[in-house]
Design an enzyme around this catalytic site. Structure first.
Site, PDB file in Angstrom:
ATOM      1  CG  PHE A  66       0.077  -4.732   6.725  1.00  0.00           C
ATOM      2  CD1 PHE A  66       0.552  -5.960   7.142  1.00  0.00           C
ATOM      3  CD2 PHE A  66      -1.273  -4.605   6.452  1.00  0.00           C
ATOM      4  CE1 PHE A  66      -0.308  -7.055   7.287  1.00  0.00           C
ATOM      5  CE2 PHE A  66      -2.150  -5.685   6.595  1.00  0.00           C
ATOM      6  CZ  PHE A  66      -1.657  -6.916   7.014  1.00  0.00           C
ATOM      7  CG  ASP A  67      -4.080  -1.859   9.337  1.00  0.00           C
ATOM      8  OD1 ASP A  67      -4.038  -0.691   9.764  1.00  0.00           O
ATOM      9  OD2 ASP A  67      -5.102  -2.366   8.845  1.00  0.00           O
ATOM     10  N   GLY A  90       2.584   5.923   9.360  1.00  0.00           N
ATOM     11  CA  GLY A  90       3.968   6.295   9.046  1.00  0.00           C
ATOM     12  C   GLY A  90       4.870   5.103   9.268  1.00  0.00           C
ATOM     13  CG  ASN A  91       5.561   2.658  12.923  1.00  0.00           C
ATOM     14  OD1 ASN A  91       5.039   3.159  13.925  1.00  0.00           O
ATOM     15  ND2 ASN A  91       6.870   2.413  12.836  1.00  0.00           N
ATOM     16  CB  SER A  92       2.679   1.904   6.380  1.00  0.00           C
ATOM     17  OG  SER A  92       1.404   1.814   6.929  1.00  0.00           O
ATOM     18  CG  HIS A 105      -0.608   0.353   2.498  1.00  0.00           C
ATOM     19  ND1 HIS A 105      -0.344  -0.579   3.475  1.00  0.00           N
ATOM     20  CD2 HIS A 105      -0.409   1.557   3.079  1.00  0.00           C
ATOM     21  CE1 HIS A 105      -0.009   0.045   4.600  1.00  0.00           C
ATOM     22  NE2 HIS A 105      -0.037   1.339   4.389  1.00  0.00           N
ATOM     23  CG  ASN A 139      -7.814  -0.161   6.292  1.00  0.00           C
ATOM     24  OD1 ASN A 139      -6.714  -0.472   6.756  1.00  0.00           O
ATOM     25  ND2 ASN A 139      -8.161   1.091   6.038  1.00  0.00           N
ATOM     26  CD1 TRP A 140      -9.038   1.249   9.527  1.00  0.00           C
ATOM     27  CD2 TRP A 140      -7.180   1.226  10.753  1.00  0.00           C
ATOM     28  NE1 TRP A 140      -8.361   2.424   9.293  1.00  0.00           N
ATOM     29  CE2 TRP A 140      -7.227   2.431  10.031  1.00  0.00           C
ATOM     30  CE3 TRP A 140      -6.091   0.976  11.620  1.00  0.00           C
ATOM     31  CZ2 TRP A 140      -6.233   3.410  10.125  1.00  0.00           C
ATOM     32  CZ3 TRP A 140      -5.109   1.945  11.709  1.00  0.00           C
ATOM     33  CH2 TRP A 140      -5.181   3.151  10.967  1.00  0.00           C
ATOM     34  CG  ASN A 185      -6.741   4.343   6.374  1.00  0.00           C
ATOM     35  OD1 ASN A 185      -6.897   3.260   6.956  1.00  0.00           O
ATOM     36  ND2 ASN A 185      -5.659   5.078   6.526  1.00  0.00           N
ATOM     37  CG  ASP A 188       0.123  -3.931   2.754  1.00  0.00           C
ATOM     38  OD1 ASP A 188       0.745  -3.444   1.797  1.00  0.00           O
ATOM     39  OD2 ASP A 188      -0.695  -3.286   3.435  1.00  0.00           O
TER      40      ASP A 188
END
Ligand code: ARG
Length: 727
Positions: A678-679, A660-662, A89, A217-218, A332, A226
């Site tokens: 990723f999440d 931002g950690n993604s 993503h 997502n989440w 999101n 991902d």
């Protein structure tokens, strides 16, 4: 959680709980700066770190030397040929940029068979490699004097910052950053190599890399592949350069080994990356404003906004393609806000913050030692309240100035004004160093702009604006749009049409050409968006100056408040870590499942079979046929995890992460890559304000799944061979 004493319970809202046992249901709070890690050696060891904590403090050594930023997302080097691992993503925009009807890389995936086949990432893509981090607190604060007004103080700090950046960037090929930590109690200069030639190497098909899409997502259980790979290129002599056929792969000093063995439930893991922002130390005033007003207001607006786009850019239309990324972003954000509001209720955020502030006040009353903490905190609260009022006051005006071409017009006019000054005095964002990004911004509008959708959004914002008390309106704006007390919406709609029919800013060539226009030229323009931008200039500058003045006042009060917090925590044996600020951080903890609510348990891993179980054949649950067949045949290769009798797809941990950690590397105790984060779960998102040690869980894609997809599904064995795989 039962064995936590009440006192520890609320102090643990923002510190590392050295005194606590790392039990199986207590998540690990703390996004530490690498230099803080030696201070918490004991807990790192107890949690399972094998390498020396001091080794993690060395940013240019292994493993931190391999941790990089893409600006927005995190990533890491995984080969000595500049191969970069990040989230699907995070690189999907670049894949989309290269996709055409015949070559639909989103749908089919993309794999370069050789270096020559690798595709340039979307314009403006970057790889930032940290070269040096220096404490520059005294240089940033040089010349700051007591009794200065906020605006004066802001100016001095800003000039110092710019001077530091200019001298740092005089070393060609670098992009530097001055960041404030602990609300400005500390400033650090980050010198980063700026690699500008970034190419896509491999991106699995959406049906793997985005499996579950926005529906999942989440959420957990999750089955998303991902991950994707970029490669960083430099000139033949090893320096950052724009894309060129002659460029060669960048040879990083350090890269991560990739584990094919992976982790088990309970194992130590850490995430090294660039979390964007958190508000763990926000004052109660701010917390109340955000949760009572800002978030509910956003939630209502987002509902309108999303449906406006869906209606004017129906599925299957060309316009929808342009707005897909925005829709995904808004959805999101919407889901995140819903989770935050629920989470705040669940943990009792407001009460907990009030208790924490009382406890701090009590401590300060007896431990001030003439440092004036109490006075600073009182003044900070007044300033917080002032900021809250301003943000409400300006909320709707900010929305009505969102249209893309108005934004472009405003930036162009500002650029013409700033260009009248010598470069060092220009507003940040308008200096020589910013112009590449400025023109990329001007170019990229076309990819995300459709006049009918833009206008529908604008009309929707204006409706919201008109519903506000007059005091929140801006006269110059009302005048330019003819907004009176009785606005005929049909009339207004027609008037907006003329903006879109009469503008020339919808041409990229015009926008780029206007980058060198003078202020007078723009003032004489009859382009409706430029006329509006010129008319709003004075209001915008006045708001900006007031905001700078507040920031200048924060710059004395917040460091005081944060010093009080640091001392208070230290007195209890805790190490306070700074709020996230897009700088390199390390979070650590263990692989574990969790319980989001009464009666429900999460397992730590999901399996290949879970993909088949979820599959409907319809996106986003449409795994490739070949993948379903491999799963059906239980073809696990060498990637099976015995305890689950399958290849692990995603796993959970109790790590402290945020947006931002993604793309961040997930490392085992030896610093080997075991996955990519990723999440987070929806129950975790409120941790941005108040870390919930019971419910917070991060979601990672397992390195074994990455390798399995590469080997078995996508025939990317040659990429596996390029990496240093630990069996
Ligand atoms: N929730 C993730 C974040 O905010 C974004 C994940 C993107 N995937 C998606 N299905 N929208 O970082």
């Amino acid at each position: 959680m039962f064995y936590i004493k009440p006192k520890a319970l609320f102090s643990c809202a923002f510190v590392s709980l050295l005194a606590l046992q790392a039990g199986p249901i207590v998540a690990k709070e703390g996004m530490f700066t690498p230099d803080q890690l030696p201070e918490i050696t004991k807990d790192l060891r107890k949690t399972g770190l094998k390498i020396k904590p001091s080794q993690l403090s060395n940013l240019t050594e292994f493993p931190m030397g391999a941790i990089i930023s893409l600006g927005g997302c995190s990533a890491s080097f995984v080969s000595d040929q500049g191969l970069v691992a990040t989230n699907h993503h995070c690189s999907r925009g670049s894949v989309q940029f290269n996709s055409t009807e015949e070559n639909n890389y989103l749908e089919d995936g993309f794999l370069a068979k050789s270096l020559e086949d690798e595709l340039p990432a979307a314009p403006g893509s970057r790889v930032y490699v940290t070269k040096q981090v220096t404490d520059v607190t005294s240089a940033v604060l040089d010349g700051v004097k007591e009794g200065m007004s906020g605006e004066e103080r802001f100016k001095v700090i800003e000039q110092n910052r710019k001077a530091l950046l200019a001298s740092c960037e005089s070393d060609a090929g670098h992009r530097c950053q001055v960041s404030s930590f602990f609300g400005g109690a500390q400033y650090k200069l980050n010198k980063r190599l700026e690699i500008k030639d970034v190419r896509i190497v491999y991106s699995p098909a959406d049906s793997v890399g985005r499996y579950g899409g926005d529906a999942d997502n989440w959420l957990w259980p999750r089955h998303t592949g991902d991950f994707a790979f970029y490669r960083a290129y430099v000139s033949p002599n090893g320096e950052p350069a724009e894309f060129s056929k002659d460029n060669v792969p960048y040879k990083p000093e350090h890269s991560l080994k990739v584990s094919a063995k992976g982790i088990q439930e309970g194992d130590f893991v850490m995430v090294a990356g660039y979390p964007g922002s958190t508000s763990r130390y926000a004052r109660l005033t701010e917390v109340k404003n955000v949760f009572d007003w800002t978030y509910p207001t956003w939630i209502t607006l987002l509902e309108n906004w999303i449906s406006t786009i869906e209606q004017t850019a129906p599925e299957g239309s060309d316009a929808r393609i342009k707005y897909e990324a925005r829709l995904a972003g808004l959805n999101n954000f919407y889901k995140n806000l819903g989770g935050q509001v629920k989470g705040a209720k669940r943990v009792g955020l407001v009460d907990r913050r009030a208790q924490r502030e009382n406890a701090l006040n009590e401590w300060v009353a007896n431990n001030d030692d003439g440092q004036g903490f109490a006075e600073a905190i009182t003044a900070l609260d007044a300033l917080s309240e002032e900021s809250a009022q301003v943000s409400r006051q300006q909320y709707w005006y900010r929305n009505v100035t969102r249209p893309s071409l108005l934004g472009a017009a405003k930036r162009l006019y500002r650029l013409s004004k700033e260009s009248e000054k010598p470069d060092p005095e220009r507003e940040s964002g308008y200096q020589e160093r910013d112009l590449t990004f400025f023109s990329e911004g001007m170019k990229s509008i076309d990819r995300r702009f459709d006049p009918a959708v833009d206008k529908a959004e604008w009309l929707m914002f204006i409706e919201g604006y008109l519903a506000q008390p007059k005091s929140q309106r801006v006269a110059a704006f009302d005048q330019m749009l003819g907004l009176t007390d009785e606005v005929d919406m049909a009339e207004l709609s027609k008037r907006l049409d003329t903006f879109y029919s009469d503008t020339t800013l919808n041409s990229v060539d015009t926008r780029l050409a206007l980058m060198s226009a003078s202020a007078t030229e723009l003032e004489n323009s009859s382009d409706p968006f430029i006329e509006l931008a010129v008319a709003l200039y004075d209001v915008d500058i006045a708001q900006e100056n007031a905001s700078k003045d507040r920031r200048g006042r924060y710059a004395v009060l917040e460091p005081q408040y944060m010093r009080a917090i640091i001392n208070w925590q230290k007195a209890q044996g805790f190490t306070a870590y700074p709020d996230a600020n897009s700088n390199l951080r390390v979070s650590y903890g263990n692989v574990m499942g969790g319980s989001p609510k009464d009666g429900l348990n999460y397992t730590a891993f999901t399996t290949l079979e879970g993909i088949t179980e979820k599959d409907t054949g319809v996106a986003p649950f449409n795994a490739p046929k070949a993948q379903l067949k491999l799963i059906d045949e239980a073809d696990y290769g060498s990637y099976e995890l015995k305890s689950i009798n399958s290849v692990p797809v995603n796993f959970m941990s109790d790590l402290d992460i945020t947006g931002g950690n993604s793309g961040s590397a997930t490392l085992n105790g030896k610093g080997e890559l075991v996955g990519l984060v990723f999440d987070g779960t929806i129950e975790s998102v409120n941790s941005d304000w108040d870390f919930d040690i019971a419910k917070t869980r991060a979601i990672h894609v397992d390195s074994r799944y990455m390798l399995w997809v590469m080997e078995k599904l996508d025939n990317a064995q040659f990429l596996i061979d390029e990496m240093d795989i630990v069996k």
